[in-house]
Design a protein around this motif. Structure first.
Motif, PDB file in Angstrom:
ATOM      1  N   ARG A 168      39.989  26.513  35.232  1.00 47.12           N
ATOM      2  CA  ARG A 168      39.674  27.703  34.594  1.00 47.12           C
ATOM      3  C   ARG A 168      39.637  27.357  33.015  1.00 47.12           C
ATOM      4  O   ARG A 168      40.911  27.537  32.744  1.00 47.12           O
ATOM      5  CB  ARG A 168      40.260  29.037  35.113  1.00 47.12           C
ATOM      6  CG  ARG A 168      39.738  30.141  34.525  1.00 47.12           C
ATOM      7  CD  ARG A 168      40.337  31.406  35.031  1.00 47.12           C
ATOM      8  NE  ARG A 168      39.496  32.660  34.880  1.00 47.12           N
ATOM      9  CZ  ARG A 168      40.154  33.709  35.271  1.00 47.12           C
ATOM     10  NH1 ARG A 168      41.246  34.022  35.617  1.00 47.12           N
ATOM     11  NH2 ARG A 168      39.052  35.038  34.924  1.00 47.12           N
ATOM     12  N   ARG A 169      38.871  27.717  32.339  1.00 45.34           N
ATOM     13  CA  ARG A 169      38.744  27.636  30.916  1.00 45.34           C
ATOM     14  C   ARG A 169      38.433  28.633  30.246  1.00 45.34           C
ATOM     15  O   ARG A 169      37.344  29.548  30.798  1.00 45.34           O
ATOM     16  CB  ARG A 169      37.717  26.253  30.353  1.00 45.34           C
ATOM     17  CG  ARG A 169      37.629  26.283  28.727  1.00 45.34           C
ATOM     18  CD  ARG A 169      36.614  25.184  28.478  1.00 45.34           C
ATOM     19  NE  ARG A 169      37.466  23.982  28.628  1.00 45.34           N
ATOM     20  CZ  ARG A 169      38.392  23.460  27.660  1.00 45.34           C
ATOM     21  NH1 ARG A 169      38.493  24.249  26.629  1.00 45.34           N
ATOM     22  NH2 ARG A 169      38.757  22.341  27.986  1.00 45.34           N
ATOM     23  N   TYR A 170      38.973  29.257  29.153  1.00 47.05           N
ATOM     24  CA  TYR A 170      38.762  30.179  28.286  1.00 47.05           C
ATOM     25  C   TYR A 170      38.114  29.969  27.098  1.00 47.05           C
ATOM     26  O   TYR A 170      38.613  29.067  26.666  1.00 47.05           O
ATOM     27  CB  TYR A 170      39.749  31.224  28.310  1.00 47.05           C
ATOM     28  CG  TYR A 170      40.234  31.869  29.312  1.00 47.05           C
ATOM     29  CD1 TYR A 170      40.057  33.054  30.033  1.00 47.05           C
ATOM     30  CD2 TYR A 170      41.671  31.384  30.255  1.00 47.05           C
ATOM     31  CE1 TYR A 170      40.437  33.628  31.056  1.00 47.05           C
ATOM     32  CE2 TYR A 170      41.975  31.699  31.158  1.00 47.05           C
ATOM     33  CZ  TYR A 170      41.544  32.749  31.642  1.00 47.05           C
ATOM     34  OH  TYR A 170      41.963  33.599  32.963  1.00 47.05           O
ATOM     35  N   GLY A 171      37.040  30.362  26.686  1.00 45.61           N
ATOM     36  CA  GLY A 171      36.352  30.060  25.423  1.00 45.61           C
ATOM     37  C   GLY A 171      35.665  28.728  25.533  1.00 45.61           C
ATOM     38  O   GLY A 171      35.282  28.394  26.611  1.00 45.61           O
ATOM     39  N   SER A 172      35.352  28.092  24.535  1.00 47.67           N
ATOM     40  CA  SER A 172      34.361  26.875  24.179  1.00 47.67           C
ATOM     41  C   SER A 172      35.148  25.654  24.877  1.00 47.67           C
ATOM     42  O   SER A 172      36.288  25.816  24.942  1.00 47.67           O
ATOM     43  CB  SER A 172      33.931  26.639  23.160  1.00 47.67           C
ATOM     44  OG  SER A 172      34.913  26.338  22.174  1.00 47.67           O
TER      45      SER A 172
END
Length: 317
Positions: free
Chosen positions: A15-19
């Motif tokens: 799970r990644r937040y942002g670019s």
């Protein structure tokens, strides 16, 4: 009941937040997790470990950046209508309308729940029957958490997610809630619990995992997690007795008159220490010998992974 059936399973979960550039942040980094039916599984983590981000993916509140997640055999995000009626969720904060009473809040939630249990039964289960006419804003922090739990179990869930269920409770309320969670497990409910109270996980969990920097560092039963950690002996030497007088084989450390010994063989090392003390006629004050605790294992992991400084037990985001 097939206790070998996996009801929660992830592979390579991210799970990644942002670019994807330097401004982005990857909170969950290739997580593999398996929870069997009827099991109480505790997910622990250092600050910022990613446990809350992981639980949100399991609950179907967001889609993973990569990897797969299955709850009761289905994708909880894409197949939400097949998963949501069969799970219960207790978030860190309920956010109930403050002007409603306990009974009105439960009735409102019941209307949104498939095949709910009777309201009286749910409130009795968490010990709020006598508070059913009280407005939510008049409840204590611990009582609000018990209301959270009542609503989470209202639909008789097969799988129950509890995110920091005893936060804000005093010791008595915390122990009562822990007993309730134990009763749910005995009924066959699969429970995934996050908590920063390590003794809570130690008492309740069949198995647990410790996360750090978005990954699971270790998992298993409490005994399996602590078995690889050294046992500890502590004592205080009397005035005039220097630590260097202890046998070098003990590898004693410490500060001032306090002695601390780490050992892989507690019985052998303790016997050697006591034999020396008797032969030298040295009284050992505040003698304490114990196998590694979950807290010690946790703090050891927090301080050693990636060569970082020790972190404190706490919330992950």
């Amino acid at each position: 009941m097939d206790t070998d059936e996996l009801v929660i399973e992830t592979h390579g979960l991210r799970r990644r937040y942002g670019s994807r550039g330097k401004d982005g942040f990857e909170a969950v980094r290739g997580l593999d997790l398996a929870v069997r039916r009827g099991e109480l599984f505790a997910l622990l983590g250092t600050n910022g470990a990613g446990k809350t981000s992981t639980v949100e993916l399991l609950e179907g509140l967001d889609r993973p950046t990569d990897g797969t997640v299955r709850v009761l055999g289905h994708d909880p995000y894409r197949e939400r209508n097949r998963v949501r009626p069969r799970i219960g969720v207790m978030l860190q904060e309920g956010g109930f309308p403050s002007e409603l009473t306990v009974q009105e809040t439960a009735r409102m939630w019941s209307g949104c729940t498939s095949d709910p249990m009777p309201l009286g039964e749910a409130l009795e289960f968490v010990g709020l029957t006598r508070r059913e006419k009280v407005r939510v804003k008049q409840l204590s922090g611990g009582e609000r958490r018990r209301l959270d739990l009542a609503l989470a179990v209202l639909g008789r869930p097969e799988v129950l997610f509890l995110d920091e269920p005893t936060t804000g409770m005093d010791a008595e309320a915390r122990h009562a809630t822990q007993r309730l969670v134990g009763h749910l497990r005995e009924r066959g409910t699969t429970v995934l619990l996050t908590t920063h109270y390590l003794e809570e996980a130690e008492q309740l969990a069949d198995r647990l995992a410790i996360m750090h920097a978005g990954r699971i560092v270790t998992s298993g039963t409490t005994d399996e997690v602590t078995r690889e950690r050294p046992s500890r002996i502590r004592c205080t030497l009397p005035p005039g007795v220097e630590r260097w007088r202890l046998p070098a084989s003990l590898g004693a450390g410490g500060e001032g008159s306090t002695v601390e010994i780490r050992t892989e063989n507690l019985q052998h090392t303790l016997t050697e220490l006591l034999d020396w003390a008797r032969a030298q006629n040295v009284p050992l004050a505040q003698l304490d010998a114990r196998t590694a605790s979950l807290e010690e294992a946790f703090l050891d992991i927090a301080g050693s992974v990636n060569g970082r400084e020790p972190l404190t037990v706490g919330e992950a985001h």
